[in-house]
Design a protein around this motif. Sequence first.
Motif, short mmCIF file in Angstrom:
data_model
loop_
_atom_site.label_atom_id
_atom_site.label_comp_id
_atom_site.label_asym_id
_atom_site.label_seq_id
_atom_site.Cartn_x
_atom_site.Cartn_y
_atom_site.Cartn_z
N ASN A 166 7.55 12.90 1.98
CA ASN A 166 6.59 12.89 0.87
C ASN A 166 7.08 12.04 -0.31
N GLN A 167 8.35 11.69 -0.34
CA GLN A 167 8.89 10.87 -1.41
C GLN A 167 8.93 9.38 -1.06
N LEU A 168 8.54 9.02 0.16
CA LEU A 168 8.58 7.63 0.60
C LEU A 168 7.30 6.89 0.21
N ASP A 169 7.45 5.59 -0.05
CA ASP A 169 6.25 4.78 -0.29
C ASP A 169 5.79 4.18 1.04
N ASP A 170 4.64 3.50 1.01
CA ASP A 170 4.06 2.97 2.25
C ASP A 170 4.97 1.99 2.97
N GLN A 171 5.66 1.14 2.22
CA GLN A 171 6.55 0.16 2.85
C GLN A 171 7.73 0.85 3.53
N GLU A 172 8.30 1.86 2.88
CA GLU A 172 9.42 2.58 3.49
C GLU A 172 8.98 3.29 4.77
N LEU A 173 7.77 3.82 4.78
CA LEU A 173 7.27 4.49 5.98
C LEU A 173 6.96 3.52 7.10
N SER A 174 6.45 2.34 6.76
CA SER A 174 6.03 1.41 7.81
C SER A 174 7.15 0.50 8.30
N MET A 175 8.18 0.27 7.47
CA MET A 175 9.23 -0.67 7.86
C MET A 175 10.63 -0.06 7.92
N GLY A 176 10.82 1.11 7.32
CA GLY A 176 12.15 1.70 7.23
C GLY A 176 12.62 2.30 8.54
N TYR A 177 13.93 2.41 8.65
CA TYR A 177 14.57 3.09 9.78
C TYR A 177 15.08 4.43 9.28
N PHE A 178 15.12 5.41 10.18
CA PHE A 178 15.62 6.73 9.84
C PHE A 178 16.88 6.97 10.66
N GLN A 179 17.99 7.26 9.99
CA GLN A 179 19.27 7.50 10.65
C GLN A 179 19.71 8.94 10.40
N GLN A 180 20.18 9.59 11.45
CA GLN A 180 20.71 10.95 11.34
C GLN A 180 21.77 11.16 12.41
N ASP A 181 22.55 12.22 12.24
CA ASP A 181 23.55 12.52 13.27
C ASP A 181 22.89 13.31 14.40
N GLY A 182 23.68 13.76 15.33
CA GLY A 182 23.14 14.43 16.51
C GLY A 182 23.19 15.94 16.42
#
Length: 113
Positions: A47-63
């Motif tokens: 909910n804190q992301l803008d449209d560009q972050e949602l459409s072009m960003g990558y999401f990284q997390q551990d396992g």
Amino acid sequence: MIHEEPLHSAKIGVWYAISRRRIIGRIFFNRTVATNEYLEIFNTFVNQLDDQELSMGYFQQDGATCHTSNASMAEIQSFFGDRIISKGLWPPRSPDLTMPDLFSVGTSERDSL
């Protein structure tokens, strides 16, 4: 008289993300994070992301298990599609430092100034 003490000291977790443009969040929690709690944190983040972050960003997390459960991965994929860096790249609770880990070193001292 009986004096009760907790078995473990109280702990507070903080979750946030770093993009090339800004720091997103500082979502605090004080409970063990299972899938439902992780999805609450993730949705607060989205909910804190803008449209560009949602459409072009990558999401990284551990396992960690709650991060990679079927429900969590389905929710993450609904926003990031194949732009997810996750399970299999390093073990859960790995001592390796990531950018958010490096950022948080010393934040409490800076914030109190």
